[in-house]
Every structure is written in C-alpha cells, then in structure tokens.
Design an enzyme around this catalytic site. Sequence first.
Site, mmCIF file in Angstrom:
data_model
loop_
_atom_site.group_PDB
_atom_site.id
_atom_site.type_symbol
_atom_site.label_atom_id
_atom_site.label_comp_id
_atom_site.label_asym_id
_atom_site.label_seq_id
_atom_site.Cartn_x
_atom_site.Cartn_y
_atom_site.Cartn_z
ATOM 1 N N ASP A 28 51.790 83.563 46.285
ATOM 2 C CA ASP A 28 52.191 83.971 48.487
ATOM 3 C C ASP A 28 52.397 85.071 48.563
ATOM 4 O OD1 ASP A 28 50.400 81.158 47.898
ATOM 5 O OD2 ASP A 28 52.085 80.108 48.585
ATOM 6 N N ARG A 83 56.385 70.744 40.782
ATOM 7 C CA ARG A 83 56.999 70.220 41.562
ATOM 8 C C ARG A 83 57.906 69.022 41.171
ATOM 9 N NH1 ARG A 83 52.054 72.634 44.489
ATOM 10 N NH2 ARG A 83 52.847 74.517 44.634
ATOM 11 N N ASP A 90 60.856 80.277 47.223
ATOM 12 C CA ASP A 90 61.730 79.794 47.782
ATOM 13 C C ASP A 90 62.177 78.016 47.301
ATOM 14 O OD1 ASP A 90 61.870 81.494 49.905
ATOM 15 O OD2 ASP A 90 61.203 80.641 50.786
ATOM 16 N N ARG A 101 49.130 79.189 51.863
ATOM 17 C CA ARG A 101 49.949 77.957 52.200
ATOM 18 C C ARG A 101 50.314 77.906 53.132
ATOM 19 N NH1 ARG A 101 53.279 74.315 49.634
ATOM 20 N NH2 ARG A 101 52.889 75.162 47.545
ATOM 21 N N GLY A 113 53.679 76.346 42.053
ATOM 22 C CA GLY A 113 53.427 77.040 41.807
ATOM 23 C C GLY A 113 53.161 77.548 40.105
ATOM 24 N N THR A 157 55.256 83.599 43.300
ATOM 25 C CA THR A 157 54.184 83.000 43.955
ATOM 26 C C THR A 157 53.218 83.840 44.083
ATOM 27 O OG1 THR A 157 53.942 81.877 46.181
ATOM 28 C CG2 THR A 157 55.842 83.000 45.774
ATOM 29 N N ASP A 179 54.991 84.401 49.822
ATOM 30 C CA ASP A 179 56.019 84.734 51.187
ATOM 31 C C ASP A 179 57.420 84.497 50.841
ATOM 32 O OD1 ASP A 179 55.679 82.293 49.256
ATOM 33 O OD2 ASP A 179 55.302 80.696 50.978
#
Length: 324
Positions: free
Chosen positions: A127, A72, A103, A171, A11, A125, A129
């Site tokens: 996120d 992706r 990741d 996500r 993303g 990202t 995360d």
Amino acid sequence: VSTIGVLTSGGDAPGMNAAIRAVVRTAIANGLKVKGIRRGYSGLLEEDIIDMDASSVSDIIQRGGTILYTARCLEFKTPEGQQKGAEICRKHGIDGLVVIGGDGSFQGARKLANLGINTVALPGTIDLDIACTDYTIGFDTAVNTAMEAIDKVRDTSTSHERCSIIEVMGRNAGYIALWCGIANGAEDILITERYDHDEAKIIENIKHSRSIGKKHHIIVNAEGIGDSNGMAKRIEAATGMETRATIIGHIQRGGSPTCIDRVYASEMGAYAVDLLCKGESNRVVGYRSGGLVDYDIQEALEMQKDIDQYLYDVSRTLSRSLQS
Ligand code: F6P
C-alpha cells in the site's frame, strides 16, 4: 545479540522473501543463530518457531508471498498477549527480532521492544502507506502487476468503446491508484486522499471524451473509495456509454517480486540485522532520498504522510489535457 528471530505479519507483499533471506544470511555471516517464526504474531504465541540456516532461504528470492506465512493477530494487541510473546522469545533464546509488516505490525514490535526484546521493523506492504519511508517492500511489484492488468482491460475497453472502472488495492491510501492512473494514462484517477465524491464531474468528463472521439474512458478507482460496481451502473445510466467495473483484487499481492523489490528488501533485511548487532532496538527502517534511514518506532508511527501534491497535479494535467 546471539539469536535473531524473524517474522512476517499483516498482508503479505512480494519481496518479503528477499528480506527474510537477507536477515537469515546476514545474521549467519555475523555468527548468529536464526529462528523463523511462522504465521506472524499468532505463530509466536503458538510457538510455531523453526531453526533456519543459509539453505532454508535458498531459491526464495524470486518468489512472491512469504515462506514464513503471515497472519493478523488480535490476541497480540492485548498486554497479556504481548507479555506472553516476549516470554516465548526469551524461552527460545531470541534476543533480537526482525518484524516485516505494516503499521499494525510495528505496534507489536514496539511493545516487544518495551518488554526487553531488541526489535527492528521493516516496512512490508503493497500500500506504500507508511509515513517514515518513500518505499515499502511490495509496492513496486504490486503497482506493476496492476499496471499490466489495466493495460489489458484497456485493450478490450477500446475495442468495445466502453468506459472501464478499475479498482486497485491500497486500503485507505491512493498510492497504487495514483501511480497506475499515471502509468496507464487513465482519464480519471480517483484517490481516497483527494476524491470529492462529485460523480457529476466524472460524467461530464466522460461526455467530453466521447465528444472529442475518445474510444474508451479508463477510470482508476482506489479501494478506499470502492463502490466500483455501483459507480459503473450510475455512469452507464447517466452517459449511455456501456460501463464495466473490474476489481483487480489479490492478484496485486502475489507474483514474483520486481528487481527493485528484491534489491531494496535485501538491503533492508541486512540493515535490520546490522542495527541489532549494534545493540539498537525499537527501530523501523525506511528509505529516504536514495538511502536507508531508521527511526524510533513510536516517532515513525506519529509521522503523517500525504500524496505528493505535485505528482497529483501532474496526473490531473495529463489525464485532462485533451480538454480545452
Ligand atoms: O494491506 C494490503 C492489502 O492488500 C490492502 O491493500 C487491502 O485493503 C487489504 O490488504 C486486504 O486484506 P485481506 O487480504 O485481509 O483481504
């Protein structure tokens, strides 16, 4: 190292352009050539590779998205795809590669490093995360965009004395939801890492808010929990309070990066090239305790991350402080 390749994968995130710019200009400052690989690992496998110079990255630091495009790529998850990718790098003289992504993109970077292409990954990202870092490129912009959107929903929610459920991205991670929940003064913050799926508690909280005269009830809901429309219907039925769901969506991924995203992404891009110049490979760059750090990619992928419990506790105290 003589030629640095750079790609963005997964993303997109605001600040990726600042990172690309820093990679290109730092490489040139070190007397290296630079090649841009477009559309992530897909573009690598299709040899969608362009020469870049200092002017290729003019006028991009303030732009959202990624000038290199992103994708992706399933094929790159296979050993054959990875082998082909390494061969294409060699064919184009790319002996140092910077991968900007999440990741999933790091896995590909690690494979290329094992196949002899010196590779450094940057966390890109919205996120947040990624376990090895307290900062990811794009999070600050995304959380500010979501915060502004929630402020706007709050205006209309108050005017109509409604309950509003606002779903933010992330996500499976609740960082955007937690930060916005605090920043927007939400009455309920539902994050994937802590939500117990007990809607009765939310309904009680709404009834209580009403009873003490609150004019709206803002629920920030993390994407990983989802079902905001269903939740809105059930809450309206149970409380009698008009309830609407707003899913903010991809607006959170775009827009001009904040100063933090521009500066940190620039610093990380330069750092990645410095590592490659020192002959390092298979590294991921992170930001910890106010400074840049780097880890072995495999080690970084094995690290675990959880929501800061204190921040979560603070969010609970502040959102429910009107309750006795
Ligand atoms: O990883 C960034 C992210 O925006 C997540 O928050 C979200 O779950 C996902 O990407 C959406 O992906 P896509 O743009 O492919 O729908």
